[in-house]
Design an enzyme around this catalytic site. Structure first.
Site, PDB file in Angstrom:
ATOM      1  N   ASP A  75     -43.345  12.958  36.556  1.00 15.99           N
ATOM      2  CA  ASP A  75     -43.282  12.572  35.079  1.00 15.99           C
ATOM      3  C   ASP A  75     -45.020  12.714  34.772  1.00 15.99           C
ATOM      4  O   ASP A  75     -45.486  12.065  35.215  1.00 15.99           O
ATOM      5  CB  ASP A  75     -43.137  11.254  34.859  1.00 15.99           C
ATOM      6  CG  ASP A  75     -41.491  10.783  35.037  1.00 15.99           C
ATOM      7  OD1 ASP A  75     -40.764  11.942  34.565  1.00 15.99           O
ATOM      8  OD2 ASP A  75     -41.278   9.720  35.223  1.00 15.99           O
ATOM      9  N   ASP A  83     -31.319   9.767  28.363  1.00 13.22           N
ATOM     10  CA  ASP A  83     -31.992   8.589  28.613  1.00 13.22           C
ATOM     11  C   ASP A  83     -30.810   7.516  28.286  1.00 13.22           C
ATOM     12  O   ASP A  83     -30.536   7.267  26.972  1.00 13.22           O
ATOM     13  CB  ASP A  83     -33.245   8.277  27.860  1.00 13.22           C
ATOM     14  CG  ASP A  83     -34.222   9.425  28.774  1.00 13.22           C
ATOM     15  OD1 ASP A  83     -33.948  10.040  29.741  1.00 13.22           O
ATOM     16  OD2 ASP A  83     -35.196   9.769  27.780  1.00 13.22           O
TER      17      ASP A  83
END
Length: 251
Positions: free
Chosen positions: A11, A130
């Site tokens: 990330d 998500d």
């Protein structure tokens, strides 16, 4: 038997690898190029690179860092963040990515999924979802987990797969960074509706979590960040453990 995959995730924010919990409390970890090189040597099956603030900041993905990461590895690379158009797909692939992950861009323009699949092939299009529980419903979120779209996640994922997404990366916001195990209830619900490879993301804390994950039908890969970044578990040790317990891995 299909070989299962172990996938570390980078990330990236402002050119650095970061990690948080439940998509919040983001902390600096390391240089993405160094980490990519390390994971390539450590036996990772693939690598995922997310520019985690591109969508929220309304900008394109950082291609300079991506190009450097891609040049360091010889395993498949999936890239996401700020992918909103076919031009974005093209740019990311030209930087060295093998697959492109799309989330917020597809939520804004669902036609992006079939258009990308037609141009680049289903195998290149990864739906990154998500997902978080809201009022007893699995709800899909946009902009790095910041925005509740109001959409039913299971219906959305099925639509995307039916229209060209060749793989699903299911990111459970509820279990992200918690390290109490993968969100098996959520994963089972998705696996019952689609027949493409599913990558489980969110919740890995120990090697036993991966063993339990791969005992669930339809799950092809386990993705993790923190436990690998902090060297709490090595990929090689994890794969040896899984092989010893009947899960076929590529060593």
């Amino acid at each position: 038997m299909i070989t299962k995959r172990i996938i570390p995730c980078l990330d990236v924010r402002s050119g650095r690898v970061v990690k948080g919990t439940n998509f919040e409390g983001i902390k600096d970890v390391a240089d993405p190029v160094e980490m990519a090189r390390m994971y390539n040597a450590a036996g990772a099956d693939e690598l995922v690179f997310y520019d985690i603030t591109a969508s929220a900041e309304g900008r394109s993905l950082f291609t300079d860092i991506l190009t450097r990461v891609a040049s360091e590895i010889f395993i498949p690379l999936t890239v996401g963040g700020g992918v909103n158009t076919l031009d974005d797909f093209d740019r990311v692939l030209k930087c060295g990515a093998d697959k492109v992950s799309v989330n917020s861009g597809a939520l804004k323009d669902p036609a992006l999924i079939p258009a990308a699949a037609k141009r680049y092939g289903d195998q290149c299009v990864v739906l990154s979802a998500d997902v978080k529980r809201v009022g007893g419903q699995f709800r899909v979120f946009a902009k790095g987990g910041r925005e509740d779209t109001g959409r039913d996640a299971l219906e959305w994922i099925k639509w995307c797969v039916d229209n060209g997404a060749g793989e699903v990366c299911l990111n459970s916001i509820d279990t992200d960074g918690v390290r109490n195990g993968f969100d098996l209830e959520m994963l089972d619900a998705v696996a019952a509706r689609v027949n493409v490879p599913i990558i489980a993301s969110g919740g890995a804390g120990k090697k036993e979590d991966f063993l339990e994950l791969f005992r669930h039908k339809g799950i092809d890969a386990g993705l993790a960040a923190g436990i690998f970044h902090q060297k709490l578990l090595t990929i090689r040790a994890l794969k040896e453990y899984l092989n010893e317990n009947g899960v076929e891995m590529r060593l």
